[in-house]
Design a protein around this motif. Sequence first.
Motif, PDB file in Angstrom:
ATOM      1  N   HIS A  73       0.806  -1.218   0.000  1.00 30.99           N
ATOM      2  CA  HIS A  73       0.000   0.000   0.000  1.00 30.99           C
ATOM      3  C   HIS A  73       0.844   1.275   0.000  1.00 30.99           C
ATOM      4  N   ASN A  74       1.834   1.354   0.856  1.00 30.19           N
ATOM      5  CA  ASN A  74       2.605   2.592   0.977  1.00 30.19           C
ATOM      6  C   ASN A  74       3.998   2.519   0.351  1.00 30.19           C
ATOM      7  N   PRO A 134       6.870   3.111  -2.355  1.00 33.41           N
ATOM      8  CA  PRO A 134       7.069   4.149  -3.370  1.00 33.41           C
ATOM      9  C   PRO A 134       6.845   3.570  -4.764  1.00 33.41           C
ATOM     10  N   LYS A 167       7.077  -2.166  -6.950  1.00 33.37           N
ATOM     11  CA  LYS A 167       5.676  -1.990  -6.573  1.00 33.37           C
ATOM     12  C   LYS A 167       4.767  -2.443  -7.727  1.00 33.37           C
ATOM     13  N   GLU A 212     -10.559  -1.391   0.025  1.00 33.28           N
ATOM     14  CA  GLU A 212      -9.848  -1.375   1.308  1.00 33.28           C
ATOM     15  C   GLU A 212     -10.788  -1.613   2.488  1.00 33.28           C
TER      16      GLU A 212
END
Length: 191
Positions: A38-39, A41, A46, A151
């Motif tokens: 989710h977080n 970069p 990713k 989510e």
Amino acid sequence: MATKAIDPSDRYTKVAVILHWLIAILIIGQLAGGIYMHNLPATTWKFEIYQWHKSFGIMVLLLSLARLGWRLTHKTPALPDGMKGWEKLAARFTHIAFYFLIIAVPLAGWLMVSASPYDLPTVLFKLVPWPHLPGIPQDAALEGIFKELHEIMAFAIIGLLVLHVGAALKHHFINRDGVLTRMIPILSKRG
């Protein structure tokens, strides 16, 4: 106090057991992967993880539809006679909510990808191109709505998992009614 034990021959079918555990493992992996990625970069790493997440998400969707079809066409074991009315209601609600969520969460993810203005392709397991859903406009606001739904429902699955596992353990260790052995046949019923 132990409730009346269920008939040990009254188990889920092998197909139901296999689908249950396969989907459970995939969902737990998807939840962990989703939280991890989710977080991150914006990197090629990713992007790679998102492709795997989408691949396993579509797998969860397809297996869940198969599981629902199996469930609708095959009798499930009865709940133990000694269960209180509210426990039976909670069990039914939890199962219905699970079926809804294990289909709705991947669908929301697919809708999110389809609405994304980035128009990134989905290639399942680096082999199979997967289409966007037809008729979904590519719009950042719409993508955001589907992302939020995806989510929220994923966190609802976490809550249901805790409830489901807790209830299964209660049946096995406190009620000793054989409910858990119907989904894990290798367990011997506690006497």
